[in-house]
Design an enzyme around this catalytic site. Structure first.
Site, PDB file in Angstrom:
ATOM      1  N   GLU A  45      -6.196   4.164  -6.190  1.00 12.45           N
ATOM      2  CA  GLU A  45      -7.489   4.459  -5.573  1.00 12.45           C
ATOM      3  C   GLU A  45      -7.830   5.906  -5.904  1.00 12.45           C
ATOM      4  O   GLU A  45      -7.067   6.815  -5.588  1.00 12.45           O
ATOM      5  CB  GLU A  45      -7.427   4.255  -4.067  1.00 12.45           C
ATOM      6  CG  GLU A  45      -8.773   4.512  -3.388  1.00 12.45           C
ATOM      7  CD  GLU A  45      -8.656   4.746  -1.898  1.00 12.45           C
ATOM      8  OE1 GLU A  45      -9.574   4.337  -1.166  1.00 12.45           O
ATOM      9  OE2 GLU A  45      -7.654   5.355  -1.452  1.00 12.45           O
ATOM     10  N   ASP A  57      -2.986   4.840  -2.437  1.00 10.96           N
ATOM     11  CA  ASP A  57      -4.081   5.411  -1.662  1.00 10.96           C
ATOM     12  C   ASP A  57      -4.416   6.818  -2.142  1.00 10.96           C
ATOM     13  O   ASP A  57      -3.525   7.662  -2.303  1.00 10.96           O
ATOM     14  CB  ASP A  57      -3.664   5.434  -0.186  1.00 10.96           C
ATOM     15  CG  ASP A  57      -4.788   5.801   0.744  1.00 10.96           C
ATOM     16  OD1 ASP A  57      -5.740   5.024   0.859  1.00 10.96           O
ATOM     17  OD2 ASP A  57      -4.707   6.878   1.375  1.00 10.96           O
ATOM     18  N   HIS A 104     -11.079  -2.522   2.906  1.00  6.76           N
ATOM     19  CA  HIS A 104     -10.978  -2.100   4.299  1.00  6.76           C
ATOM     20  C   HIS A 104     -11.821  -0.880   4.619  1.00  6.76           C
ATOM     21  O   HIS A 104     -11.997  -0.545   5.793  1.00  6.76           O
ATOM     22  CB  HIS A 104      -9.515  -1.819   4.642  1.00  6.76           C
ATOM     23  CG  HIS A 104      -8.937  -0.693   3.853  1.00  6.76           C
ATOM     24  ND1 HIS A 104      -8.671  -0.788   2.505  1.00  6.76           N
ATOM     25  CD2 HIS A 104      -8.590   0.579   4.210  1.00  6.76           C
ATOM     26  CE1 HIS A 104      -8.182   0.353   2.065  1.00  6.76           C
ATOM     27  NE2 HIS A 104      -8.127   1.207   3.071  1.00  6.76           N
ATOM     28  N   ASP A 105     -12.354  -0.197   3.594  1.00  9.99           N
ATOM     29  CA  ASP A 105     -13.154   1.017   3.797  1.00  9.99           C
ATOM     30  C   ASP A 105     -14.649   0.799   3.567  1.00  9.99           C
ATOM     31  O   ASP A 105     -15.426   1.745   3.723  1.00  9.99           O
ATOM     32  CB  ASP A 105     -12.684   2.125   2.845  1.00  9.99           C
ATOM     33  CG  ASP A 105     -11.363   2.739   3.247  1.00  9.99           C
ATOM     34  OD1 ASP A 105     -11.017   2.683   4.445  1.00  9.99           O
ATOM     35  OD2 ASP A 105     -10.655   3.267   2.366  1.00  9.99           O
ATOM     36  N   ASP A 140       0.857  -1.186   0.000  1.00 15.47           N
ATOM     37  CA  ASP A 140       0.000   0.000   0.000  1.00 15.47           C
ATOM     38  C   ASP A 140       0.891   1.233   0.000  1.00 15.47           C
ATOM     39  O   ASP A 140       1.802   1.353   0.823  1.00 15.47           O
ATOM     40  CB  ASP A 140      -0.895   0.012   1.236  1.00 15.47           C
ATOM     41  CG  ASP A 140      -2.295   0.518   0.941  1.00 15.47           C
ATOM     42  OD1 ASP A 140      -2.400   1.565   0.274  1.00 15.47           O
ATOM     43  OD2 ASP A 140      -3.271  -0.121   1.364  1.00 15.47           O
TER      44      ASP A 140
END
Length: 585
Positions: free
Chosen positions: A283, A224, A356-357, A116
């Site tokens: 993302e 991210d 995860h969100d 990440d």
């Protein structure tokens, strides 16, 4: 049943395409949220050694790539997305030696590992920010977005924030620093100051760090909120939405004026000189189909694919995610199809329900009660057989559900806790109303520990877990499903195997059928003479459909279904949450 012509439990040791197509077209990615995956030392927090102990599960599942959520040194304000050292492992997860062993074990199983990359912001405890905050004259002052109050001071108190932007985690996007008399920008937590990518020194430091990880052997990055890197330099005020306190700065930092320049420069400085097969996925909240075509066009050399948010925003109400509504199966289908068709001739889709969100899909768009297994497998079927690269979030392959939280004290996520406090203090909501919103949409729904067995704490830890394990672990767990051909886990194995074995899945075209049907999602994938028909009823009621070309599919082979008694394709009917995959040619 989950029936394939080959045993879906066969161990797979790779997934590289046999022609010039990028290897990730036939790959499936599995996201690990390390804090909640597997705990090896009994401290209640998942760690790298725990991941190593569970790699055989992922190999049996058949996935090709593991994506690790952040494991870097971090104060943990946003569970690791606030990084204080990009080149160190947080002690709670282990050591660099543990990481090197994990990477070795992943590669030995024919899988790849993606890190990440969180470079829109750092922790306020990162040495870069500590130096930046040391004074206006600091050599790194311009590494972050510092601005003076826009209307001066009064009695030593700060004036108004430099603009009216709000933070994703409630409140203002600006934090006042009394020592220097200036504010710094933080689109997320106040402990996550935004980096200033306008400064070339910032970019070079990040590229150096990325190269360090690639030299260590990692296989790429999930990036991210990468479309937030370029801000409109004047930082103008945003429009204040109805019932909101702060302005919407999104138009001025999402897909900003230099974003393509920055990503192309990143590609040149980090990837262009390398010969390995790497994966880059960005993302990008708010990205449109038209923008995604630019970001993922291989001729532009930016990223391989993007995470878009259109389909996971359909059940947000007028006031955002914590004003939950509902999304119809037709709305979900139309959104997914818009992206299939929009990227059909250039670029590539990433395919996901969970991460995860996001809340658990079986509780969100499915039925986590009566039709739990059927809805979990139907939703998986329609997603995995689309054109794109599928992503599985840990526990999704088991059909894990949202958590039945009962008190605010049960939550751990900073976004949820801040929203609860703001909803009560600023907006006058009742505790019950605020909790109801968290029940539906909190990120903590995805972050409860993986349910490995019916042992205490679901086999996740021998200690006290950092967040409570979902009580349904006694019947929803990996051990219970491993030998069951009807299980959600077996169905996911079959879907992964289909992508590897049927090139029509990885390389074929997409054509929608029954475009206006309210609950049936039907489409055809085609490659040469090979055709695959996917049919799924995304509702808890039986569905009838009228398929003009049904006669052509009467003699087709049924590759996969989630039904014990599949409806004959010629009948034009599907049971509740029934899914079928047929192939011919």
């Amino acid at each position: 049943m989950s029936d394939l012509t080959t045993d879906p439990s066969d161990v797979r040791t790779g997934g590289v395409a046999t022609d010039d197509a990028p290897w990730w077209r036939s790959a499936v990615v599995y996201q690990i949220y390390p804090r909640s995956f597997a705990d090896s030392d009994g401290d209640g927090i998942g760690d790298l050694r725990g991941i190593i102990q569970r790699l055989d599960h992922l190999q049996r599942l058949g996935v090709d790539v593991i994506w690790l959520s952040p494991i870097y040194s971090s104060p943990g304000d946003d569970n690791g997305y606030d990084i204080s050292d990009y080149q160190a492992i947080d002690p709670v997860y282990g050591t660099l030696d543990d990481f090197d062993r994990l990477l070795e074990e992943v590669h030995a199983r024919g899988m790849k590992l993606v890190m990440d990359l969180v470079v829109n912001h750092t922790s306020d405890e990162h040495p870069w920010f500590v130096e930046s905050a040391s004074g206006i004259g600091s050599a790194k002052r311009d590494w972050y977005w510092w601005r003076p109050p826009r209307d001066g001071f009064a009695g030593g108190e700060p004036g108004a924030e430099p603009n009216n932007w709000g933070s994703f985690f409630s409140g203002s996007a600006w934090q006042y620093d009394r020592d220097s008399g200036e504010y710094f920008l933080h689109l997320f937590s106040r402990k996550q100051p935004d980096l200033n990518w306008e400064n070339p020194e910032v970019r070079e430091a990040i590229y150096e760090m990325m190269n360090w990880w690639l030299d260590r052997g990692v296989d790429g990055f999930r990036m991210d909120v990468i479309n937030f890197l370029s801000k409109e330099a004047s930082l103008p005020d945003g429009k204040v939405p109805p019932r909101a306190t702060y302005g919407d700065g999104f138009p001025f930092y999402a897909g900003g004026p230099r974003i393509h320049e920055f990503l192309q420069e990143m590609n040149r400085r980090v990837f262009a000189h390398r010969t390995g097969a790497y994966l880059t996925v960005g993302e990008m909240p708010g990205v449109t189909v038209e923008e995604a075509r630019l970001f993922t066009d291989p001729q532009r050399a930016e990223v391989d694919m993007v995470f878009q948010f259109e389909h996971v925003g359909l059940d947000h109400g007028p006031d955002g995610k914590f004003d939950p509504g509902s999304a119809t199966p037709l709305e979900v289908k139309e959104s997914l199809v818009r992206w299939q068709e929009g990227l059909s001739d250039v670029g590539w889709n990433s395919l996901y329900w969970n991460n995860h969100d996001q809340p658990r899909v079986v509780s969100r768009f499915g039925d986590d009660g009566v039709h739990w297994r059927e809805s979990a497998t139907a939703l998986a079927t329609v997603l995995h057989l689309l054109r794109g690269t599928p992503y599985i979030f840990q526990g999704e392959e088991l059909g894990m559900t949202n958590m039945p939280f009962t008190r605010i004290e049960d939550f751990r996520d900073i976004e949820s806790l801040n929203h609860y406090a703001d909803a009560l203090a600023t907006h006058g909501r009742s505790p019950d109303d605020a909790l109801a919103a968290l029940h539906a949409m909190s990120r903590d729904n995805a972050r409860t520990p993986v349910q490995w067995s019916a042992e205490p704490n679901g086999g996740f830890t021998t200690g006290e877990p950092w967040i409570t394990v979902n009580p349904n672990f006694t019947h929803i767990n990996a051990v219970a499903q491993a030998g069951d051909p009807r299980s959600v886990l077996s169905h996911y194995k079959a879907l992964v195997a289909l992508r590897h074995e049927e090139r029509v899945v990885s390389d074929g075209s997409f054509r929608l059928l029954l475009d206006r049907h309210p609950t049936v999602f039907a489409y055809v994938r085609s490659l040469g003479n090979r055709q695959m028909l996917v049919l799924a009823n995304l509702s808890g009621e039986p569905a009838a459909y009228d398929l003009e070309e049904v006669d052509a599919w009467r003699g087709a082979s049924l590759l996969l279904t989630n039904s014990d008694a599949p409806s004959p394709v010629g009948d034009g009917r599907l049971g509740p949450w029934e899914a079928q995959v047929l192939v011919r040619g």
